[in-house]
Design an enzyme around this catalytic site. Structure first.
Site: not given
Ligand code: F6P
Length: 546
Positions: A215, A357, A508
């Site tokens: 994302e 989480e 994912k």
């Molecule tokens: O939702 C999974 C996760 O790994 C969260 O724990 C984390 O806050 C989020 O995705 C974003 O991850 P990143 O900071 O690596 O983009």
């Protein structure tokens, strides 16, 4: 560290089960009648937070048994292990040291033989310097204009903390600048975020611990295209309009961001525990370095309280144990968090990631299936809006939903009678939930017999009230640390790894597999189940007809 005895076999657990049988029918009306000073007996005050937990279905015996459960679960040793930097996140073999993010400059906390506190302060100093340059206008965009729009691109912990903190501390923020948060991979989020923004005055903070999250990277690429197109410039413009917050220097460079403009953190900071790390860069630009440091001092005060206060005075421990009492003995599956402060409108959403989480797990540290319920569902809305929405169910529904009310004695916007009305509502809600209105009282008001049951409130619905002076940066730090430590305490008792998040992986991976099936020109050979195959086919057909 943790008790070797499985949770439901611990002596304190067994005695709580017996005790529950005895007191489950007790009504808060009786408990208050038996102890007219109960409101004071069951309250604690520390680090500027007054916790009234008298409206809980507990007696002194309950509390003693819950404190024994904490002891028998090895809570004290586990707290020390976390603060010391032991690798308590066992599935990822990592220390869990968000508490080091707010350690004072002269503290020493070692990870693999290295004192990490100087590293934390080096980043804080660089952040402060950068924020001062943006706030003063010394940092200029590619065309020489000062930065007026700050767009944080991140998701999960790299979004929820920053957006919650920005909203919570808006009153302290620089009102001459706009702060915008983009998280969703839905293009609408980005498209709406940049409506009306001038690229030459816009700075993007790409916040991602891993710098690989689908994302965030998709939004960051779209942002880069938008910027370069808007400026009519080449890649050299990126350096003035993009900074990164990450642990992954290689990926940051690959994206085209100068690592001189990268603010790092470390693998011992979990995403949902990172709002006080460099992930808080947007918060610091908004409220200024001095206020950010005040927020950190609030976190630190709560850390110290959690680490040192005896259980009976320990606010996070009391709240965590009450949560376990309802979750595991009364069978409650959710907790409503109800902030009576509009600035805390994103606090429940923030807590959803922090709590769920962390403790939404079904196996113990040893990998065995639990035979008890773990993390509750957290949800909520600011008061008084929730009152006109879902409170009906909390007052008269069939489920027991413990509530945390959060209120401040002083409003940051003291307009007329507003604050008295707001506070009257929070006190009234807790009172109504606890004591209800008996059918006799309803009938005595002249209500017809057929209508009386509909108007009866059975009460005995538990709540905590957290009362603070006012919503300062320090207060926000204390409140966030409070819930971090509630989560930790419950995770220790449930014997979970509260610091991994394997449950987000499968979706994912499957999405990565489906993307080419949606994008391929030729019909893919779909090998999913019949439901997924049909959904993909329908989408492809709709896409072809566009
Ligand atoms: O939702 C999974 C996760 O790994 C969260 O724990 C984390 O806050 C989020 O995705 C974003 O991850 P990143 O900071 O690596 O983009």
């Amino acid at each position: 560290m943790n008790s070797p005895t499985s949770l439901t076999k611990r002596a304190s657990w067994v005695s709580l089960e017996d005790h529950f049988e005895k007191i489950q029918g007790l009504h808060l009306r009786d408990l208050f009648a038996q102890d007219p000073a109960r409101g004071k007996t069951y309250s604690v005050e520390s680090v500027g937070i007054y916790l009234d937990y008298s409206k809980n279905r507990i007696t002194k015996e309950t509390l003693d048994a819950l404190f024994s459960l904490a002891d028998e679960s090895g809570l004290r040793a586990s707290i020390e292990a976390m603060f010391r930097g032991d690798a308590i996140n066992i599935t990822e073999n990592r220390s869990v040291l968000h508490t080091a993010l707010r350690a004072p400059r002269d503290a020493s906390i070692e990870v693999d033989g290295r004192n990490v506190v100087p590293d934390v302060h080096e980043v804080l100093d660089r952040m402060s310097d950068f924020c001062n340059r943006v706030r003063s206008g010394a940092w200029k965009g590619h065309t020489g204009k000062p930065i007026l729009n700050i767009v944080n691109i991140g998701i999960g912990g790299s979004d929820l903390g920053p957006v919650m903190a920005y909203e919570a501390l808006k009153s302290y923020s620089d009102r001459t600048r706009r702060f915008i948060f983009v998280s969703n991979v839905d293009g609408t989020d980005f498209a709406e975020a940049v409506q009306g923004l001038d690229p030459s005055e816009t700075l993007f903070i790409v916040a991602s611990k891993t710098f690989t999250t689908q994302e965030t990277m998709t939004n960051a690429q779209t942002a880069r295209d938008w910027l370069l197109k808007g400026l009519g410039a080449g890649h050299e413009a990126v350096a003035k309009h993009f900074v990164a917050v990450s642990t992954n220097g290689a990926k940051v460079s690959e994206f085209g961001i100068d690592t001189a403009n990268m603010f790092g953190f470390w693998d011992w900071v979990g995403g949902r525990y990172s709002m006080d790390s460099a992930i808080g860069l947007s918060t610091m630009i908004a409220i200024g370095p001095a206020n950010f440091l005040k927020m950190l001092s609030g976190f630190r005060d709560m850390d110290q309280h959690f680490r040192t206060a005896p259980w009976k005075e320990n606010i996070p421990v009391i709240m965590a144990l009450l949560g376990i009492w309802y979750n595991n003995f009364f069978g409650s599956s959710s907790i409503a968090v109800l902030p009576y402060d509009q600035y805390l409108k994103r606090f429940p959403a923030y807590l959803q990631q922090l709590t769920m989480e962390s403790n939404g797990k079904r196996v113990t540290l040893a990998g065995n299936l639990v035979d008890y319920d773990t993390g509750a569902i957290y949800w909520g809305e600011p008061g008084t809006n929730g009152q006109h929405s879902f409170y009906q169910l909390i007052h008269q529904g069939t489920r027991l939903i413990p509530c945390d009310f959060i209120a401040f004695c002083n409003s940051l916007n003291p307009l007329g009678r507003h604050h008295d009305l707001l506070m009257a509502n929070v006190f009234a809600q807790a009172e109504a939930l606890a004591f209800g209105k008996t059918i006799q009282e309803v009938r005595a008001e002249g209500t017809a017999d057929w209508l009386a049951p509909h108007r009866e409130f059975d009460g005995n619905r538990p709540s905590n009230v957290l009362l603070l002076d006012s919503l300062t940066p320090e207060a926000l730090g204390k409140m966030v640390a409070l819930y971090e430590h509630i989560v930790f305490t419950q995770g220790v008792i449930w014997n979970l790894d509260s610091f991994d998040q394997w449950g987000v992986e499968l979706g994912k991976v499957l999405a990565q597999r489906i993307v080419p099936e949606l994008e391929s020109k030729s019909s893919p050979d779909l090998k999913h189940d019949s439901s997924t195959n049909t959904l993909i086919e329908r989408y492809r057909a709709a896409k072809a007809a566009r």
